[in-house]
Design a protein around this motif. Structure first.
Motif, PDB file in Angstrom:
ATOM      1  N   ALA A 342     -71.122  31.558  23.989  1.00  0.00           N
ATOM      2  CA  ALA A 342     -71.374  30.133  24.299  1.00  0.00           C
ATOM      3  C   ALA A 342     -72.568  30.120  25.278  1.00  0.00           C
ATOM      4  N   ALA A 343     -72.754  31.079  26.096  1.00  0.00           N
ATOM      5  CA  ALA A 343     -73.885  31.102  26.865  1.00  0.00           C
ATOM      6  C   ALA A 343     -74.997  31.281  26.356  1.00  0.00           C
ATOM      7  N   LYS A 344     -75.016  32.073  25.293  1.00  0.00           N
ATOM      8  CA  LYS A 344     -76.123  32.622  24.567  1.00  0.00           C
ATOM      9  C   LYS A 344     -76.585  31.858  23.569  1.00  0.00           C
ATOM     10  N   GLU A 345     -75.462  31.065  22.822  1.00  0.00           N
ATOM     11  CA  GLU A 345     -76.028  30.096  22.054  1.00  0.00           C
ATOM     12  C   GLU A 345     -76.764  28.902  22.734  1.00  0.00           C
ATOM     13  N   PHE A 346     -76.375  28.598  23.754  1.00  0.00           N
ATOM     14  CA  PHE A 346     -76.889  27.556  24.371  1.00  0.00           C
ATOM     15  C   PHE A 346     -78.085  27.847  24.879  1.00  0.00           C
ATOM     16  N   GLY A 347     -78.652  29.168  25.110  1.00  0.00           N
ATOM     17  CA  GLY A 347     -79.967  29.640  25.487  1.00  0.00           C
ATOM     18  C   GLY A 347     -80.759  29.632  24.175  1.00  0.00           C
ATOM     19  N   ARG A 348     -80.204  30.114  23.139  1.00  0.00           N
ATOM     20  CA  ARG A 348     -80.774  30.030  21.991  1.00  0.00           C
ATOM     21  C   ARG A 348     -81.355  28.641  21.419  1.00  0.00           C
ATOM     22  N   GLU A 349     -80.356  27.512  21.592  1.00  0.00           N
ATOM     23  CA  GLU A 349     -80.611  26.109  21.647  1.00  0.00           C
ATOM     24  C   GLU A 349     -81.900  25.808  22.394  1.00  0.00           C
ATOM     25  N   ILE A 350     -81.877  26.091  23.411  1.00  0.00           N
ATOM     26  CA  ILE A 350     -82.995  25.913  24.272  1.00  0.00           C
ATOM     27  C   ILE A 350     -84.498  26.058  23.554  1.00  0.00           C
ATOM     28  N   GLN A 351     -84.270  27.584  23.023  1.00  0.00           N
ATOM     29  CA  GLN A 351     -85.282  28.318  22.578  1.00  0.00           C
ATOM     30  C   GLN A 351     -85.785  27.487  21.206  1.00  0.00           C
ATOM     31  N   ARG A 352     -84.709  27.131  20.413  1.00  0.00           N
ATOM     32  CA  ARG A 352     -85.225  26.204  19.379  1.00  0.00           C
ATOM     33  C   ARG A 352     -85.797  24.968  19.462  1.00  0.00           C
ATOM     34  N   HIS A 353     -85.469  24.401  20.530  1.00  0.00           N
ATOM     35  CA  HIS A 353     -85.831  22.883  20.859  1.00  0.00           C
ATOM     36  C   HIS A 353     -87.241  23.150  21.310  1.00  0.00           C
ATOM     37  N   LEU A 354     -87.648  24.182  21.666  1.00  0.00           N
ATOM     38  CA  LEU A 354     -88.915  24.448  22.277  1.00  0.00           C
ATOM     39  C   LEU A 354     -89.973  25.097  21.167  1.00  0.00           C
ATOM     40  N   GLY A 355     -89.072  25.165  19.993  1.00  0.00           N
ATOM     41  CA  GLY A 355     -90.224  25.769  18.935  1.00  0.00           C
ATOM     42  C   GLY A 355     -90.217  27.077  18.767  1.00  0.00           C
ATOM     43  N   LEU A 356     -89.456  27.891  19.599  1.00  0.00           N
ATOM     44  CA  LEU A 356     -89.349  29.213  19.561  1.00  0.00           C
ATOM     45  C   LEU A 356     -88.412  30.017  18.662  1.00  0.00           C
ATOM     46  N   GLU A 357     -88.527  31.170  18.166  1.00  0.00           N
ATOM     47  CA  GLU A 357     -87.706  31.697  17.448  1.00  0.00           C
ATOM     48  C   GLU A 357     -86.308  32.101  18.240  1.00  0.00           C
ATOM     49  N   ALA A 358     -85.213  31.792  18.058  1.00  0.00           N
ATOM     50  CA  ALA A 358     -84.070  32.119  18.755  1.00  0.00           C
ATOM     51  C   ALA A 358     -83.875  33.640  18.799  1.00  0.00           C
ATOM     52  N   MET A 359     -83.443  34.212  19.922  1.00  0.00           N
ATOM     53  CA  MET A 359     -83.292  35.472  20.061  1.00  0.00           C
ATOM     54  C   MET A 359     -81.647  35.729  20.217  1.00  0.00           C
ATOM     55  N   GLU A 360     -81.369  37.004  19.672  1.00  0.00           N
ATOM     56  CA  GLU A 360     -79.845  37.546  19.816  1.00  0.00           C
ATOM     57  C   GLU A 360     -79.424  37.434  21.098  1.00  0.00           C
ATOM     58  N   ASP A 361     -80.176  38.184  22.127  1.00  0.00           N
ATOM     59  CA  ASP A 361     -79.712  37.654  23.414  1.00  0.00           C
ATOM     60  C   ASP A 361     -80.918  37.121  24.030  1.00  0.00           C
ATOM     61  N   PRO A 362     -80.517  35.872  24.573  1.00  0.00           N
ATOM     62  CA  PRO A 362     -81.809  34.931  24.987  1.00  0.00           C
ATOM     63  C   PRO A 362     -82.137  35.230  26.416  1.00  0.00           C
ATOM     64  N   PHE A 363     -81.156  36.005  27.177  1.00  0.00           N
ATOM     65  CA  PHE A 363     -81.377  36.203  28.598  1.00  0.00           C
ATOM     66  C   PHE A 363     -82.152  37.569  28.977  1.00  0.00           C
ATOM     67  N   ILE A 364     -82.662  37.612  29.985  1.00  0.00           N
ATOM     68  CA  ILE A 364     -83.495  38.771  30.288  1.00  0.00           C
ATOM     69  C   ILE A 364     -82.278  39.977  30.719  1.00  0.00           C
ATOM     70  N   GLU A 365     -82.946  41.191  30.699  1.00  0.00           N
ATOM     71  CA  GLU A 365     -81.914  42.261  30.732  1.00  0.00           C
ATOM     72  C   GLU A 365     -81.268  42.441  31.941  1.00  0.00           C
ATOM     73  N   SER A 366     -82.173  42.198  32.963  1.00  0.00           N
ATOM     74  CA  SER A 366     -81.536  42.339  34.445  1.00  0.00           C
ATOM     75  C   SER A 366     -80.467  41.744  34.840  1.00  0.00           C
ATOM     76  N   VAL A 367     -80.033  40.557  34.470  1.00  0.00           N
ATOM     77  CA  VAL A 367     -79.052  39.613  34.535  1.00  0.00           C
ATOM     78  C   VAL A 367     -77.628  40.258  34.174  1.00  0.00           C
ATOM     79  N   SER A 368     -77.872  41.332  33.301  1.00  0.00           N
ATOM     80  CA  SER A 368     -76.345  41.879  32.756  1.00  0.00           C
ATOM     81  C   SER A 368     -76.348  43.407  33.237  1.00  0.00           C
ATOM     82  N   ARG A 369     -77.018  43.796  33.829  1.00  0.00           N
ATOM     83  CA  ARG A 369     -76.683  45.094  34.533  1.00  0.00           C
ATOM     84  C   ARG A 369     -77.012  45.206  36.065  1.00  0.00           C
ATOM     85  N   LEU A 370     -76.794  46.479  36.843  1.00  0.00           N
ATOM     86  CA  LEU A 370     -77.001  46.457  38.060  1.00  0.00           C
ATOM     87  C   LEU A 370     -78.425  47.176  38.425  1.00  0.00           C
ATOM     88  N   THR A 371     -79.159  46.702  39.544  1.00  0.00           N
ATOM     89  CA  THR A 371     -80.198  47.108  39.967  1.00  0.00           C
ATOM     90  C   THR A 371     -79.891  47.928  41.434  1.00  0.00           C
TER      91      THR A 371
END
Length: 527
Positions: A342-371
């Motif tokens: 649900a979160a990823k699809e919302f991100g893809r919808e933002i990308q589509r609205h901006l005329g971008l190609e929707a990404m499978e994972d629209p979020f940057i990598e660092s939010v889903s891993r530990l640094t």
């Protein structure tokens, strides 16, 4: 079940309840010093959970201090809940300010709705464990309004509210999951400079005017000219405030004077706010010397008097490696946030609205891993000169001079750019910050990590002693030779009476401080 397991189980059992609470604070979207509904929600909930709450602490109507437990240790955290003017947005994947208000009303950007709720949940999870297992100690949750102007924490500190704390565990939403290490945040100072033309009739000798009547004579330039001169003079002298080394910033905002009805009279009153941040108190003082000099000259040139009203003065952060290591260990035990479809699809919808190609994972990598903290530290220091020990500014630093303090960073989604240098519009991040599926994962990672750290500090006296020994070695201890005390006086008058933007109720209904226009922003025809 161990105390740690009890805390985690309590949080897991209450996730839906506090996801809804976070959403309510997000919907309030109240700006600095005007968070009346948000503060009331916190106070009501904390009292129902058994905390003793001082509402309006430090003379600030939207601040509070909530205390539970007895004896030592005294462990602290804080909730923030202010929103940012100019960022009104609905939870939709396209630009849509909230209906019925001016488009430039406030909205949560960081978001502090998430920050405050995670701190609240961490406290309540730790309380549940301490109650169930008979663990001694006190928990203190500070309600800190006006973070966007670093407002309340220096006031709480100056008035003694942080005295007697044994440790503080704080956090901030971030595009990565890590813990702050050696490089802490710097100082933030802000003041409002006022110009008043209180005796404009003294500008010229009226006997020199051959025609009688006030409108026939040369009028005093007045407060508007003083403010404009202050603005332009400071733009010129900004280059000479401090060398172009390290990083420092100066920003200004004009506060409205209520003088919209024009006449052939000098403007009597004007105000401009300056806010500046840097890596040291010495730099802060140097910038203020230039500003004060500019204000005196602007007033003298325009028939005005100049005044200053301080909004805030923060100190700089102090690291504590013992606290960093402990919190990092707990962050590893909790793990990185995971974002569902649900979160990823919302991100893809933002990308589509901006005329971008929707990404499978629209979020940057660092939010889903530990640094690891050392990796985060290396990234921060990559662009800093060796002498600069602090970067940017945040008022959590006030806690650092009263007790060992750690600052956790935990993920809130950021959209993956399609190319280097691409910048998403602000509305996209504000929309994401109101979506539970995007906010909850990082929010509860933060809450669980902080709750475990509280439990460890309450049950491992040797760990707390080590953190306090490091605190003394770095600061000299409270009142010691190397200690920097609060920069505001104990009798400081909180600036809640200044003209901060807010929601108002009129015969037309609820409005932002800018009246709601019939169409768009109400700016009129393009020139």
């Amino acid at each position: 079940m161990s105390p740690r397991d009890t805390a985690l189980a309590w949080i897991a059992a209450h996730e839906k309840r506090f996801s809804d609470f976070c959403g309510r604070i997000w919907e309030h979207a109240e700006p600095a010093w005007r968070e009346y509904k948000s503060a009331a929600d916190y106070v009501e909930l904390l009292r129902a959970e058994g905390f003793a709450v001082e509402a309006g602490s430090g003379g600030m109507p939207t601040a509070f201090v909530a205390t539970w437990g007895q004896g030592a240790p005294v462990l602290a955290g804080f909730s923030e809940y202010d929103a940012v003017p100019g960022n009104s947005q609905q939870v939709v994947p396209y630009p849509a300010p909230r209906a019925g208000l001016h488009p430039y009303a406030a909205g949560h950007t960081d978001p502090h709705s998430m920050l405050g709720t995670a701190s609240l949940v961490a406290m309540l999870g730790a309380k549940a464990a301490m109650e169930a297992h008979g663990i001694a100690g006190q928990l203190k949750l500070f309600g800190e309004p006006a973070e966007k102007v670093c407002g309340s924490k220096p006031i709480h500190a100056a008035k003694g509210y942080y005295d007697g704390l044994d440790a503080a565990v704080v956090w901030h939403p971030w595009p990565s999951n890590t813990v702050t290490s050696d490089t802490q945040f710097g100082a933030y100072w802000s003041c409002v400079i006022s110009f008043e033309a209180d005796q404009p009739e003294h500008w010229i000798d009226p006997t020199l005017v051959p025609i009688e009547g006030a409108h026939a004579g040369a009028r005093s330039p007045g407060a508007l000219d003083a403010m404009c001169l202050m603005y332009t003079t400071t733009k010129y002298t900004k280059e000479a405030m401090f060398p172009h080394a390290g990083s420092w910033t100066l920003n200004e905002f004009v506060l409205g004077d209520g003088g919209a009805t024009s006449d052939n009279l000098p403007p009597r009153f004007s105000q401009i706010q300056y806010s500046w941040r840097s890596s040291s108190l010495g730099i802060q003082e140097q910038i203020w010397r230039v500003l004060a000099n500019n204000a005196r000259h602007a007033a003298g040139s325009t028939g005005c008097r100049a005044y200053v009203r301080w909004v805030t003065k923060t100190r700089v952060g102090v690291p504590n490696q013992v606290m960093t290591d402990l919190t990092w260990k707990n962050l590893q035990a909790v793990g990185a946030p995971a974002y569902g479809e649900a979160a990823k699809e919302f991100g893809r919808e933002i990308q589509r609205h901006l005329g971008l190609e929707a990404m499978e994972d629209p979020f940057i990598e660092s939010v889903s891993r530990l640094t690891p903290p050392e990796a985060n530290e290396a990234r921060l220091r990559a662009g800093l000169p060796a002498w600069q020990k602090h970067l940017s500014a945040d008022d959590y630093v006030e806690f650092c001079w009263h007790a060992p303090t750690v600052r956790l960073l935990a993920g809130r989604p950021r959209l993956r750019p399609p190319s280097h240098g691409f910048a998403y519009p602000n509305w996209a991040y504000t929309a994401l910050s109101g979506l539970p599926e995007a906010i909850d994962p990082g929010m509860f990672v933060a809450a669980k990590t902080m709750a475990l750290t509280y439990i460890d500090l309450a049950t491992q006296p040797e760990m707390l002693a080590a953190a306090q020994a490091e605190f003394v070695s770095r600061t000299g201890g409270v009142g010691g030779p190397g200690w920097v005390g609060p920069l505001l006086p104990a009798d400081f008058d909180p600036p809640v009476d200044l003209r901060w933007p807010e929601y108002v109720t009129t015969p037309r209904g609820e409005e932002w401080c800018i009246p709601t226009p019939h169409q768009g922003t109400g700016a009129g025809e393009p020139l």
